[in-house]
Scaffold this active site. Structure first.
Site, mmCIF file in Angstrom:
data_model
loop_
_atom_site.group_PDB
_atom_site.id
_atom_site.type_symbol
_atom_site.label_atom_id
_atom_site.label_comp_id
_atom_site.label_asym_id
_atom_site.label_seq_id
_atom_site.Cartn_x
_atom_site.Cartn_y
_atom_site.Cartn_z
ATOM 1 N N HIS A 177 0.826 -1.204 0.000
ATOM 2 C CA HIS A 177 0.000 0.000 0.000
ATOM 3 C C HIS A 177 0.864 1.259 0.000
ATOM 4 C CE1 HIS A 177 -3.802 -2.215 1.626
ATOM 5 N NE2 HIS A 177 -3.721 -2.227 0.313
ATOM 6 N N GLU A 194 -6.219 -7.189 3.738
ATOM 7 C CA GLU A 194 -5.794 -8.254 4.650
ATOM 8 C C GLU A 194 -6.992 -8.847 5.383
ATOM 9 O OE1 GLU A 194 -3.317 -8.910 8.787
ATOM 10 O OE2 GLU A 194 -2.654 -7.305 7.451
#
Length: 364
Positions: A66, A151
């Site tokens: 990210h 996640e």
């Protein structure tokens, strides 16, 4: 402890400052550890190897990590990021991101006939394994994680009928009165403060709660938060380098505010810094932010009295490349020849010594 950082060995007034340098910053306190964690190091190097080893386009399921600048760097090399593996052409190589993928995504990716490299962080794999084992033993699982985070989505897909995501005290209170054993697991990149309050409330509701012997929270995330908390009380402002979709970066920003620092800025690059910063500025970076971005931020801050590094611990964790890459024996010499080191299994030490920041620079 505090150590001097070599980037600014003498006051900025005695060196040539960048044209757009910010006037008024006296000192920079630089958090350590900061930036790339072991999982990010592994994932970035793995994707770079895959790009160099294949002639045609390489696909990646979700952002590899990210960070906008890292993703842009790979896009410049022809990597195509997709949010659905059905978008990957049959036979094309595909990498699965560091955040972990749902089991059905892994299966679908493999059915495409191309090379599949799963760059999931081993700490996330640990949580997936815990979910699978506890669900298999009949537990209901309370999972502390951010809604929609990749996640969390991948972890919940391991046992969707047995897992319940929460991230607030109200959501814990709204859980049903389970008649089966209850386990508590967590997204690895949570802030310890976000985790602890929800964990305590869950234990209050389910006194016989099972928890893993070793915390699910990422050691690197915890280290970066601890370093920031050591630094923040001494600062007039804090700059957190990282992207807005990075959970651990947002946690650092939140912690700096909770520490009482009135001026906290999260930036992707030096040009995003406000021009009126003064006094002592703290600088840290999320676990997916490259060090060259940190260096550019410090360069623009141009502190009159230089940089002091606040180091709370040393990190020496190392994750080798994904198994699929280690098994690519026919490409070992190619990869070594391109300057990216040799695949562990052939030379572990060479890969350990090779920083992902150098790999990104070589891609450029």
């Amino acid at each position: 402890m505090s150590t001097a950082v070599p980037q600014h060995p003498e006051p900025a007034a005695q060196v040539t400052a960048p044209i757009d340098a910010i006037e008024g910053v006296e000192a920079v306190l630089l958090a350590s550890p900061r930036g790339f964690c072991a999982g990010v190091e592994m994932a970035i190097k793995a994707l770079a190897w895959l790009v160099r080893a294949h002639q045609g386009p390489v696909y990646c399921y979700h952002e590899i990590v990210h960070n906008a600048r890292v993703v842009e760097r790979f896009e410049e090399q022809g990597v195509i990021f997709v949010d659905d593996v059905s978008e990957v052409p049959e036979g094309a190589p595909v990498m699965l991101s560091a955040h972990g993928s749902a089991p059905e995504v892994v299966v679908e990716a493999g059915a495409g006939g191309g090379l599949v490299v799963d760059a999931v962080c081993p700490l996330v794999t640990k949580v997936h394994h815990e979910v699978k084992v506890r669900a298999g033993k009949g537990y209901q699982i309370v999972y502390v994680g951010h809604e929609g985070h990749e996640e969390a989505v991948g972890t919940m897909a391991v046992a969707p009928e047995s897992i319940h995501r929460v991230e607030s005290l109200a959501e814990v209170e709204a859980l049903p009165p389970f008649e089966t054993p209850v386990a508590l697991l967590a997204q690895t990149t949570l802030s310890h403060r976000d985790w602890s309050d929800v964990a305590e409330a869950t234990r209050d509701r389910f006194p016989e709660l099972w928890m893993p012997g070793r915390s699910d929270l990422c050691f690197a995330t915890t280290n970066r938060q601890s370093a920031l908390m050591e630094l923040a009380p001494r600062c007039d402002a804090v700059v957190v380098v990282g992207s807005s979709n990075s959970s651990n970066t947002l946690a650092l920003e939140k912690l700096a505010r909770e520490a009482g620092c009135e001026r906290v800025y999260r930036v992707n690059a030096a040009e995003e810094l406000p021009s009126d910063l003064v006094g002592t500025v703290g600088v840290t970076a999320g676990a997916s932010a490259p060090e060259d971005l940190v260096a550019s931020v410090i360069e623009r801050l141009a502190p009159t009295f230089g940089v002091e590094e606040l180091r709370i611990t040393e990190e020496d964790e190392y994750f080798p490349p994904p198994r699929a890459l280690r098994e690519m024996r026919s490409t070992i010499e190619l990869i070594a020849g391109l300057g990216f080191g040799r695949i562990p299994g052939d030379n572990v030490d060479a890969d350990r010594r090779l920083p992902a920041s150098a790999v990104l620079a070589a891609l450029g």
